[in-house]
Design an enzyme around this catalytic site. Structure first.
Site, mmCIF file in Angstrom:
data_model
loop_
_atom_site.group_PDB
_atom_site.id
_atom_site.type_symbol
_atom_site.label_atom_id
_atom_site.label_comp_id
_atom_site.label_asym_id
_atom_site.label_seq_id
_atom_site.Cartn_x
_atom_site.Cartn_y
_atom_site.Cartn_z
ATOM 1 N N SER A 133 0.859 -1.307 0.057
ATOM 2 C CA SER A 133 -0.057 -0.057 -0.024
ATOM 3 C C SER A 133 0.996 1.028 -0.286
ATOM 4 C CB SER A 133 -0.795 0.060 1.292
ATOM 5 O OG SER A 133 -1.462 1.214 1.349
ATOM 6 N N TYR A 146 -2.294 -1.476 10.633
ATOM 7 C CA TYR A 146 -2.253 -1.905 9.272
ATOM 8 C C TYR A 146 -1.100 -1.509 8.599
ATOM 9 C CZ TYR A 146 -4.026 -1.628 4.396
ATOM 10 O OH TYR A 146 -4.077 -1.929 3.034
HETATM 11 N N1 NAP Z 1 -8.847 -0.607 -1.344
HETATM 12 C C1 NAP Z 1 -7.696 0.192 -1.053
HETATM 13 O O1 NAP Z 1 -7.903 1.462 -0.920
HETATM 14 C C2 NAP Z 1 -6.292 -0.387 -0.665
HETATM 15 C C3 NAP Z 1 -5.448 0.329 -0.803
HETATM 16 C C4 NAP Z 1 -4.050 -0.140 -0.565
HETATM 17 C C5 NAP Z 1 -3.812 -1.598 -0.292
HETATM 18 N N2 NAP Z 1 -4.788 -2.153 -0.455
HETATM 19 C C6 NAP Z 1 -4.640 -3.555 -0.385
HETATM 20 O O2 NAP Z 1 -5.137 -4.419 -1.382
HETATM 21 C C7 NAP Z 1 -5.589 -5.809 -1.034
HETATM 22 C C8 NAP Z 1 -7.029 -6.174 -1.317
HETATM 23 O O3 NAP Z 1 -7.993 -5.505 -0.627
HETATM 24 P P1 NAP Z 1 -9.177 -4.732 -1.391
HETATM 25 O O4 NAP Z 1 -9.102 -3.417 -1.379
HETATM 26 O O5 NAP Z 1 -9.420 -5.381 -2.645
HETATM 27 O O6 NAP Z 1 -10.411 -4.935 -0.318
HETATM 28 P P2 NAP Z 1 -11.321 -6.256 -0.315
HETATM 29 O O7 NAP Z 1 -12.558 -6.039 -1.476
HETATM 30 O O8 NAP Z 1 -12.038 -5.996 0.903
HETATM 31 O O9 NAP Z 1 -10.801 -7.441 -0.690
HETATM 32 C C9 NAP Z 1 -10.151 -8.038 0.279
HETATM 33 C C10 NAP Z 1 -9.940 -9.616 0.219
HETATM 34 O O10 NAP Z 1 -9.077 -10.317 0.856
HETATM 35 C C11 NAP Z 1 -9.726 -11.435 1.509
HETATM 36 N N3 NAP Z 1 -9.242 -11.971 2.948
HETATM 37 C C12 NAP Z 1 -9.446 -11.525 3.917
HETATM 38 N N4 NAP Z 1 -9.059 -12.085 4.828
HETATM 39 C C13 NAP Z 1 -8.574 -13.313 4.238
HETATM 40 C C14 NAP Z 1 -7.875 -14.534 4.607
HETATM 41 N N5 NAP Z 1 -7.774 -14.913 6.050
HETATM 42 N N6 NAP Z 1 -7.842 -15.667 3.619
HETATM 43 C C15 NAP Z 1 -8.027 -15.292 2.325
HETATM 44 N N7 NAP Z 1 -8.558 -14.238 1.988
HETATM 45 C C16 NAP Z 1 -8.942 -13.423 2.907
HETATM 46 C C17 NAP Z 1 -11.116 -11.001 1.600
HETATM 47 O O11 NAP Z 1 -12.180 -12.330 1.311
HETATM 48 P P3 NAP Z 1 -13.746 -12.567 1.827
HETATM 49 O O12 NAP Z 1 -14.237 -12.124 0.813
HETATM 50 O O13 NAP Z 1 -13.591 -13.944 2.448
HETATM 51 O O14 NAP Z 1 -13.498 -11.626 3.236
HETATM 52 C C18 NAP Z 1 -11.053 -10.365 0.176
HETATM 53 O O15 NAP Z 1 -11.368 -11.266 -0.936
HETATM 54 C C19 NAP Z 1 -5.452 -5.863 0.392
HETATM 55 O O16 NAP Z 1 -4.178 -6.318 0.789
HETATM 56 C C20 NAP Z 1 -5.394 -4.355 0.952
HETATM 57 O O17 NAP Z 1 -4.564 -4.121 2.212
HETATM 58 C C21 NAP Z 1 -6.150 -1.935 -0.604
#
Ligand code: NAP
Length: 271
Positions: A133, A146
């Site tokens: 991130s 985080y």
């Molecule tokens: N969105 C942002 O602004 C942002 C910015 C920087 C970095 N990120 C990073 O991007 C990545 C993806 O996040 P996102 O934004 O796409 O959010 P998201 O839509 O909430 O997706 C998160 C995913 O992680 C899965 N997950 C959570 N715990 C898990 C576990 N124990 N085992 C396997 N899967 C698990 C969730 O599965 P379930 O459906 O089962 O809950 C979901 O598929 C993360 O690493 C996050 O830190 C996001």
């Protein structure tokens, strides 16, 4: 012969958008998630298969390569994407909050990567892409768990790329800015301890501000394109900032004195 990417956390957001894009581009996609039985749309894509994988469960991690090989013969790219945010004043967090944050955002990635290294070494090639991130390189208040999980992931990934270069294994990192996904919705875990007072104003400003910013942010398709670039780049580039303002904020972090940068973050977060 199409290449295969394995994606963790493909049920929503960045993982899901990446699964779609790679499938559209003709890749084989191993879309892993905690509850594949609930997925209805992705499984309609012809070169995509669903697998159960909770990154905190060793028994899932140990069997995943052979399961995917049975369907697609080999795996060329590992995309460690699953993650969530545990947020709020650190004083309100429990030891379990800390452990869970690190289990998913760091230890799960380390454990799955440990499964893949001997596999990629035997193949003589491979690409590992970890999802950090922009806050893997600076911090914001109320995101101490985080941010520290992503800072640790940055350290792990940076050190690993030196080790694996000799085996023709590329190690890369995606660094998204705010992206509109479930991250600030159902995935966000806010510490709830009403007995701890004094953070109300900060929580109101920052948590609602972040939620609003995320609603206006670009969708996860932007990050999926960056993942495709990282997966297909022939160079050793390590970091791929992505999303609106990611490059600018990381440049400011690099060139401004830390005290100026920190003042700017504090002011912006407490508007
Ligand atoms: N969105 C942002 O602004 C942002 C910015 C920087 C970095 N990120 C990073 O991007 C990545 C993806 O996040 P996102 O934004 O796409 O959010 P998201 O839509 O909430 O997706 C998160 C995913 O992680 C899965 N997950 C959570 N715990 C898990 C576990 N124990 N085992 C396997 N899967 C698990 C969730 O599965 P379930 O459906 O089962 O809950 C979901 O598929 C993360 O690493 C996050 O830190 C996001």
């Amino acid at each position: 012969m199409p290449k295969t990417i394995l994606i963790t956390g493909a049920s929503s957001g960045i993982g899901r958008a990446t699964a779609r894009l790679f499938a559209e581009k003709g890749w084989n996609v191993a879309a892993t998630m905690r509850s594949p039985e609930e997925e209805t749309e992705l499984k309609e894509l012809k070169n995509l298969k669903l697998y159960r994988l909770d990154v905190t469960k060793k028994e899932h991690l140990q069997n995943i390569i052979s399961q995917v090989e049975d369907d697609f013969t080999s795996i060329e790219v590992l995309f460690n994407n699953a993650g969530y945010g545990a947020v709020g004043a650190f004083e309100k967090s429990s030891e379990e909050d800390v452990l869970n944050q690190f289990r998913v955002n760091l230890f799960g990635i380390m454990d799955l990567t440990r499964e893949f290294i001997p596999y990629f070494r035997k193949k003589g090639e491979g690409v590992i892409i970890n999802t950090s991130s922009v806050v893997g390189r600076f911090t914001i208040p109320l995101y101490s768990l985080y941010c520290s999980s992503k800072w640790a992931l940055e350290g792990f990934t940076e050190a690993l790329q030196y080790e694996l270069r000799q085996f023709n294994i590329k190690v890369k990192m995606i660094e998204p800015a705010a992206i509109k996904t479930e991250f600030h919705g159902r995935s966000l875990k806010v510490f709830e301890d009403d007995s701890v007072k004094g953070y109300e104003k900060m929580e109101k400003n920052i948590l609602s501000g972040m939620k609003k910013r995320n609603e206006k942010a670009p969708g996860p398709e932007v990050v999926a394109e960056t993942v495709l670039k990282a997966a297909t780049d022939s160079n050793q580039k390590l970091r791929y900032p992505t999303g609106k303002g990611a490059g600018a904020v990381l440049l400011a972090r690099k060139i401004l004195p830390t005290s100026w940068f920190n003042k700017m973050v504090f002011k912006q977060q407490n508007r």
